[in-house]
Design an enzyme around this catalytic site. Structure first.
Site, PDB file in Angstrom:
ATOM      1  N   GLU A  37      -8.681   4.545  -6.443  1.00  0.00           N
ATOM      2  CA  GLU A  37      -7.768   4.866  -7.541  1.00  0.00           C
ATOM      3  C   GLU A  37      -8.465   5.687  -8.623  1.00  0.00           C
ATOM      4  O   GLU A  37      -8.034   5.726  -9.772  1.00  0.00           O
ATOM      5  CB  GLU A  37      -7.175   3.590  -8.146  1.00  0.00           C
ATOM      6  CG  GLU A  37      -8.153   2.681  -8.841  1.00  0.00           C
ATOM      7  CD  GLU A  37      -8.782   1.642  -7.917  1.00  0.00           C
ATOM      8  OE1 GLU A  37      -9.173   0.566  -8.410  1.00  0.00           O
ATOM      9  OE2 GLU A  37      -8.892   1.911  -6.698  1.00  0.00           O
ATOM     10  N   HIS A  91       0.799  -1.228   0.000  1.00  0.00           N
ATOM     11  CA  HIS A  91       0.000   0.000   0.000  1.00  0.00           C
ATOM     12  C   HIS A  91       0.833   1.280   0.000  1.00  0.00           C
ATOM     13  O   HIS A  91       0.447   2.252  -0.675  1.00  0.00           O
ATOM     14  CB  HIS A  91      -0.968  -0.008   1.184  1.00  0.00           C
ATOM     15  CG  HIS A  91      -2.066  -1.016   1.029  1.00  0.00           C
ATOM     16  ND1 HIS A  91      -3.144  -0.818   0.192  1.00  0.00           N
ATOM     17  CD2 HIS A  91      -2.246  -2.236   1.583  1.00  0.00           C
ATOM     18  CE1 HIS A  91      -3.944  -1.861   0.241  1.00  0.00           C
ATOM     19  NE2 HIS A  91      -3.430  -2.742   1.080  1.00  0.00           N
TER      20      HIS A  91
END
Length: 220
Positions: free
Chosen positions: A139, A109
């Site tokens: 995203e 991450h």
């Protein structure tokens, strides 16, 4: 604060009404009183600066440093009202980073956040003063393009996609990353006259672009 021996009262009245000045002093004045008033003015300046800082934090995404979902919703509605009043076009692009979950799973991450930051910088640099780039969530990013009709926005979005595909995004802990994006596009008034309609139309177009193989722009 303003210190003056000569003053135009009409100008001072306008300045106070517009919030341009806090206080003004005419001669003669007492130095102790002036010092107290200057301290008050400085404290007010610090308070206003702090308030502006926290207001900016409230609309800033911490990962990408773009404006956040809250800002996008407010700004999009504002731009829609302007477009409706002026009878001018407005386009919305929703951008999705292709295969981002796979990147996150492979590199972790923190590296995924760095990739989003790089993509955000790229989008901001390309759009510049032609529109507004925000992080929509995950995203996904949004690009508001005031004054762009459907064809102009489609050409611009596809240019973004091609440029990003060819751009190496330097990341600290992995080799340079080449990423692609999918995008969905909706335009006012072609695909809706309010924010929910246009967002839904652009989102459906984005889903279509991803379903058709990614790395492409789909129109609502």
């Amino acid at each position: 604060a303003i210190l003056s021996g000569q003053i135009d009262l009409a100008q001072i009245s306008d300045a106070i009404n517009n919030g341009d000045i806090h206080k003004f002093f005419l001669k003669p004045w007492e130095n102790d009183y002036l010092a107290l008033q200057m301290q008050e003015a400085l404290q007010m300046h610090r308070t206003l600066r702090e308030k502006a800082h926290y207001e900016q934090l409230a609309i800033t995404d911490p990962v990408t440093q773009l404006t956040n979902h809250r800002f996008f919703q407010d700004q999009f509605r504002l731009e829609l009202r302007k477009a409706a009043d002026a009878k001018t076009p407005l386009s919305l692009v929703i951008v999705d980073v292709d295969n981002f979950k796979s990147f996150n799973d492979r590199f972790g991450h923190p590296e995924g956040d760095r990739l989003l930051f790089r993509v955000a910088n790229f989008l901001q640099e390309q759009v510049k003063n032609r529109g507004y780039v925000s992080r929509y969530g995950g995203e996904e990013f949004t690009v508001i393009l005031p004054g762009f009709d459907l064809n102009e926005a489609a050409g611009f979005a596809d240019e973004l996609r091609i440029r990003l595909e060819r751009t190496s995004l330097a990341l600290p802990s992995s080799s340079p990353a080449f990423v692609t994006i999918s995008a969905g596009l909706a335009a006012f008034p072609d695909h809706g006259i309010n924010a929910p309609e246009l967002i839904e139309a652009a989102d459906r177009a984005l889903y279509q672009a991803k379903r058709q193989g990614r790395n492409q722009v789909a129109l609502a």
